[in-house]
Every structure is written in structure tokens, then in C-alpha cells.
Scaffold this motif. Structure first.
Motif, PDB file in Angstrom:
ATOM      1  N   UNK A  52       2.119 -13.820  -0.410  1.00  0.00           N
ATOM      2  CA  UNK A  52       1.113 -14.476   0.429  1.00  0.00           C
ATOM      3  C   UNK A  52       1.411 -14.253   1.912  1.00  0.00           C
ATOM      4  N   UNK A  53       2.677 -14.325   2.286  1.00  0.00           N
ATOM      5  CA  UNK A  53       3.081 -14.159   3.697  1.00  0.00           C
ATOM      6  C   UNK A  53       2.664 -12.803   4.239  1.00  0.00           C
ATOM      7  N   UNK A  54       2.759 -11.772   3.390  1.00  0.00           N
ATOM      8  CA  UNK A  54       2.466 -10.417   3.862  1.00  0.00           C
ATOM      9  C   UNK A  54       1.141  -9.861   3.316  1.00  0.00           C
ATOM     10  N   UNK A  55       0.301 -10.741   2.788  1.00  0.00           N
ATOM     11  CA  UNK A  55      -1.036 -10.336   2.371  1.00  0.00           C
ATOM     12  C   UNK A  55      -1.076  -9.366   1.214  1.00  0.00           C
ATOM     13  N   UNK A  56      -0.136  -9.518   0.286  1.00  0.00           N
ATOM     14  CA  UNK A  56      -0.069  -8.619  -0.861  1.00  0.00           C
ATOM     15  C   UNK A  56      -0.563  -9.319  -2.136  1.00  0.00           C
ATOM     16  N   UNK A  57      -1.198  -8.571  -2.996  1.00  0.00           N
ATOM     17  CA  UNK A  57      -1.670  -9.096  -4.273  1.00  0.00           C
ATOM     18  C   UNK A  57      -0.615  -8.853  -5.353  1.00  0.00           C
ATOM     19  N   UNK A  58      -0.701  -9.599  -6.436  1.00  0.00           N
ATOM     20  CA  UNK A  58       0.176  -9.339  -7.570  1.00  0.00           C
ATOM     21  C   UNK A  58      -0.084  -7.912  -8.056  1.00  0.00           C
ATOM     22  N   UNK A  59       0.936  -7.074  -8.135  1.00  0.00           N
ATOM     23  CA  UNK A  59       0.708  -5.663  -8.472  1.00  0.00           C
ATOM     24  C   UNK A  59       0.202  -5.471  -9.901  1.00  0.00           C
ATOM     25  N   UNK A  60      -0.758  -4.575 -10.042  1.00  0.00           N
ATOM     26  CA  UNK A  60      -1.324  -4.251 -11.347  1.00  0.00           C
ATOM     27  C   UNK A  60      -0.725  -2.958 -11.881  1.00  0.00           C
ATOM     28  N   UNK A  61      -0.337  -2.053 -10.978  1.00  0.00           N
ATOM     29  CA  UNK A  61       0.275  -0.785 -11.377  1.00  0.00           C
ATOM     30  C   UNK A  61       1.681  -0.680 -10.783  1.00  0.00           C
ATOM     31  N   UNK A  62       2.482   0.206 -11.358  1.00  0.00           N
ATOM     32  CA  UNK A  62       3.825   0.429 -10.815  1.00  0.00           C
ATOM     33  C   UNK A  62       3.746   0.982  -9.390  1.00  0.00           C
ATOM     34  N   UNK A  63       2.720   1.761  -9.120  1.00  0.00           N
ATOM     35  CA  UNK A  63       2.547   2.307  -7.776  1.00  0.00           C
ATOM     36  C   UNK A  63       2.309   1.181  -6.772  1.00  0.00           C
ATOM     37  N   UNK A  64       1.505   0.181  -7.168  1.00  0.00           N
ATOM     38  CA  UNK A  64       1.264  -0.962  -6.282  1.00  0.00           C
ATOM     39  C   UNK A  64       2.541  -1.777  -6.090  1.00  0.00           C
ATOM     40  N   UNK A  65       3.296  -1.965  -7.170  1.00  0.00           N
ATOM     41  CA  UNK A  65       4.557  -2.696  -7.039  1.00  0.00           C
ATOM     42  C   UNK A  65       5.499  -1.980  -6.081  1.00  0.00           C
ATOM     43  N   UNK A  66       5.603  -0.670  -6.227  1.00  0.00           N
ATOM     44  CA  UNK A  66       6.507   0.104  -5.372  1.00  0.00           C
ATOM     45  C   UNK A  66       6.135  -0.049  -3.902  1.00  0.00           C
ATOM     46  N   UNK A  67       4.833   0.043  -3.618  1.00  0.00           N
ATOM     47  CA  UNK A  67       4.371  -0.054  -2.226  1.00  0.00           C
ATOM     48  C   UNK A  67       4.599  -1.459  -1.668  1.00  0.00           C
TER      49      UNK A  67
END
Length: 417
Positions: A142-157
Motif C-alpha cells: 500500500x505504501x508504494x502503490x503496488x498490487x498483490x502480484x498475479x504473475x511471477x514477473x509482477x512479484x519480481x518487479x
């Protein structure tokens, strides 16, 4: 072989004429023993029979060895056995086929039930379950405006972004992602999730065909290797569950892969991250991939050598029933997760254990290890797999060469089976 056992609890029953006595092995530590004893006592009172709770080793490896010793000798000392999710293929020839005895098997998660079928034999019923899941710091997302990752690529980023920003703000011990990278069974679980999520299969299919050199396997291993020393510490290559949890629970990681047991610990009063944790299904391998969580947990089986097959099967049905599983999950506050999907929508369960809403999708996407098809060779298969994966993660081999070598090893193991 009765001298091998020490009875640690006997249900108190009315001495009805013709009452039979059964013996069951279930976990003997803390809440697990108490929950088992309470369920067994209720069945005993209901049926007028007696049940001995039998002490067996807490170590799953030692327990398996004892089971194999007893079953090979056709001992009648144990009627009902608590078995690990990867044992059905090893023990099937000594277990009662429950198919003629049980009803309503469709109530269980399909993947869990399928894992217990060896050919046409139903070796056990699923009692309580585990599966790999993603833990995340919801406050940091929430602090950095990120969503719960759906893909490994999103998690990595997201892991890289939050890790870097936290370090710049003075939190220099922050890491993006921690998981189980040691060369052991835990890495088999993690790596199977990566592979399956990239549509790479389950290493060995239900027909016994080995396939570990496809594009999904390569892509999964290359992705995991990219995490080491970037969003994951180099020490992750020696992490088991508790090492990963130690980093995450101390507040030094954004994401963690672990099992459901870590939830209550993360939310404990003395936890630095209490109230800051969310859980979700593990990410997919790209937008065309799928969520995958390696199946864990324990089942109840009946020895083929029992004197009372129908009665033992009835005890198994009772202990794995909707009402009994509901009692266990509520009393343990989510410590022993149900194997029946409907319980994840039960109002009483949700009120007491609200995280089951998130856990449902995790368990619905559970992937069994190739233990049923490999039978007593599963240990060799898993050992070859996690060592091969570890060689890629550590940089001692590239993914293409490592998987070609693994293909040869697994093919040889299955050929000799």
C-alpha cells in the motif's frame, strides 16, 4: 510387535456387548494429539467401540520406516494410519481399498482425492491439508502503490521496487522475496510450483513419462535463478521454512513463500509484523500460466491387515467428515485446514478463521508431487530434482544442461522401477 508401541490414550466407552477395539496412529504433539483424541472419543461413544491411540515417531521419515516394517510383516497392531501426502504410492499394496466402504467422496478437493488413488484403489481419505502460499507485507504494498502480484514477473518487479526504496530510506536489511532454496524436499515443493505455473507439467505424468526439458521448466528455473542475489539473499540457497520465516517475520522481506502454519506465527502478539500480513495464491508463470501450490497435508488410511475393515473405514469416514473437520479447524484457529471445499464457505468457520476465504483458492489450485506414479522411487526422484534445481540456482549449471541431465536420471529411475 505390540511391544513397539506405547498406548498414550484410550477412549472411555460404555462396555457394550460385542464391542471391538481399534488402534489408530495420529500426531502426538500438542494440539494435534488432543484434536485427534477428541474426535476418536466421540466416534467411540457413538459406536460403542474402543479405540487405542498409538504413539509413533514425530519424524515423518521415522514414522514411514515404522509403518513399512509393520505392514511388511502384516502386523495387526495398527488399524488406522495417518499418512503423509507423498506416501500412497509407497504403501498402496498394504492399504485397504476404501472404495467399497466410503460414501460422498465428491465432497473433497478433487486434486487431493486424485492424489490418493493408485490405479483404481482409493488408499486413504484426506484429513487436513497444506499447500504452498504467498505471504506479503500489505502495508508495504500500500505504501508504494503496488498490487498483490498475479504473475511471477509482477512479484519480481514489485519486490525489487519496494526493496530498493526501503533500503534507500534506511532499511538496509530489506529483501524482496524469501523462499526455500536448500537442497531438500522443500525445494522440490517450491520448484514444482514454479514449473507447473509456467505450464511445465509435474516432472513425471500419470503414465510415468518423464518431461523436464520443456520450455516451461527452463523458463521457471531461469526466473528463480534471477532472484538470487537480486531480490533474494544468496543465503536463500540454504533456507528451509524456518530460515525464510525468520527473515520475513523480523520485518526484513516483502514477500515469502511458505505453508499455512506461518500465518498464526506472523500474527502472534510478539510478532513485529502482526496485522501487516496478507496471503494469496502463489503467482502464475506469466499471463498464460497458472497458479500452482504444491500439495501437502495428512490423510487417514486403513491397514489391509486389520481384523475390522468396515469398522476401521467407518472411523476414517467420521474423522474426515464435514462436522469433524469443522470442529478441528475452528478449535485450532486454522491450524488444521479442511480438505472439504464447502467448509471454506461455512459462516461459522469464516467468523472464527477469516483467512480461510483466501486459503480456498490456494488449496483449489494444489498440485500433487509425482509420488503416486513413482511409488517407492519417489525419494530418488525428488532427490535428483532438488539437486538439479539447486545446481541451477547456485550457478554451477545452466538450466538447459541441468534439465537434460535430470531427464536422463529420472528416465533411468523410472525404467528400473
Amino acid at each position: 510387535m505390540k511391544h513397539l508401541f506405547a498406548s498414550i490414550g484410550i477412549a472411555l466407552l460404555a462396555s457394550a456387548a460385542g464391542a471391538e477395539t481399534l488402534s489408530i496412529s495420529c500426531g502426538a504433539v500438542g494440539a494435534e494429539f488432543e484434536l485427534c483424541k477428541e474426535g476418536v472419543d466421540q466416534w467411540a461413544l457413538k459406536t460403542g467401540n474402543k479405540v487405542n491411540l498409538v504413539s509413533t515417531p514425530n519424524s515423518s521419515t521415522e514414522r514411514l520406516s515404522l509403518y513399512q516394517q509393520l505392514l511388511t510383516s502384516k502386523s495387526q497392531d495398527l488399524d488406522v494410519l495417518q499418512i503423509d501426502v507423498v506416501w500412497p504410492g509407497m504403501l498402496a499394496s498394504h492399504l485397504l481399498d476404501l472404495t467399497p466402504y466410503v460414501k460422498n467422496t465428491e465432497q473433497f478437493f478433487p486434486g487431493m482425492l486424485q492424489n490418493l488413488k493408485v490405479g483404481n484403489q482409493l488408499t486413504a481419505l484426506p484429513w487436513f491439508t497444506d499447500a504452498g502460499m504467498l505471504y506479503y507485507r500489505k502495508d508495504l504494498l500500500e505504501k508504494y502503490g503496488q498490487s498483490t502480484p498475479v504473475t511471477w514477473e509482477e512479484l519480481t518487479a514489485s519486490a525489487r521496487l519496494i526493496q530498493d526504496k526501503e533500503r534507500k530510506s534506511g532499511h538496509d536489511q530489506m529483501w524482496g522475496y524469501v523462499w526455500q532454496g536448500r537442497a531438500y524436499e522443500g525445494l522440490t515443493c517450491d520448484a514444482l510450483e514454479w514449473v507447473y505455473s509456467y505450464n511445465g507439467g509435474t516432472l513425471i505424468d500419470s503414465a510415468g513419462k518423464v518431461d523436464v526439458t520443456n520450455a516451461g521448466v527452463i523458463k521457471a528455473l531461469d526466473m528463480a535463478k534471477s532472484w538470487v542475489k537480486t531480490i533474494s539473499p544468496e543465503g536463500v540457497l540454504n533456507y528451509a521454512e524456518e530460515e525464510a520465516r525468520g527473515v520475513f517475520q523480523s520485518g526484513n522481506a516483502v514477500f515469502m513463500r511458505s505453508w499455512p502454519y506461518a500465518w498464526n506465527l506472523a500474527q502472534a502478539e510478539n510478532s513485529p509484523i502482526k496485522g501487516k500480513v496478507g496471503i494469496a495464491a502463489l503467482p502464475m508463470g506469466g499471463t498464460d500460466g497458472q497458479h500452482a501450490s504444491t500439495l501437502g497435508g495428512w490423510q487417514l488410511a486403513v491397514s489391509k491387515y486389520t481384523r475390522n475393515p468396515a469398522l476401521a473405514a467407518d472411523l476414517v469416514q467420521y474423522l474426515t467428515s464435514y462436522e469433524e473437520q469443522k470442529r478441528r479447524v475452528i478449535k485450532s484457529a486454522g491450524g488444521y485446514n479442511p480438505t472439504i471445499p464447502a467448509l471454506y464457505q461455512d459462516d461459522d468457520v469464516i467468523e472464527t478463521v477469516p483467512q480461510v476465504i483466501d486459503l480456498y483458492y490456494v488449496f483449489a489450485n494444489s498440485v500433487p508431487r509425482p509420488s503416486t506414479v513413482t511409488g517407492d522411487r519417489y525419494g530418488q526422484v525428488s532427490n535428483a530434482f532438488f539437486n538439479s534445481v539447486h545446481s541451477v540456482l547456485s550457478g554451477s549449471a545452466d538450466s538447459a544442461a541441468a534439465t537434460r541431465d535430470l531427464q536422463r536420471k529420472l528416465t533411468r529411475i523410472m525404467k528400473d522401477k
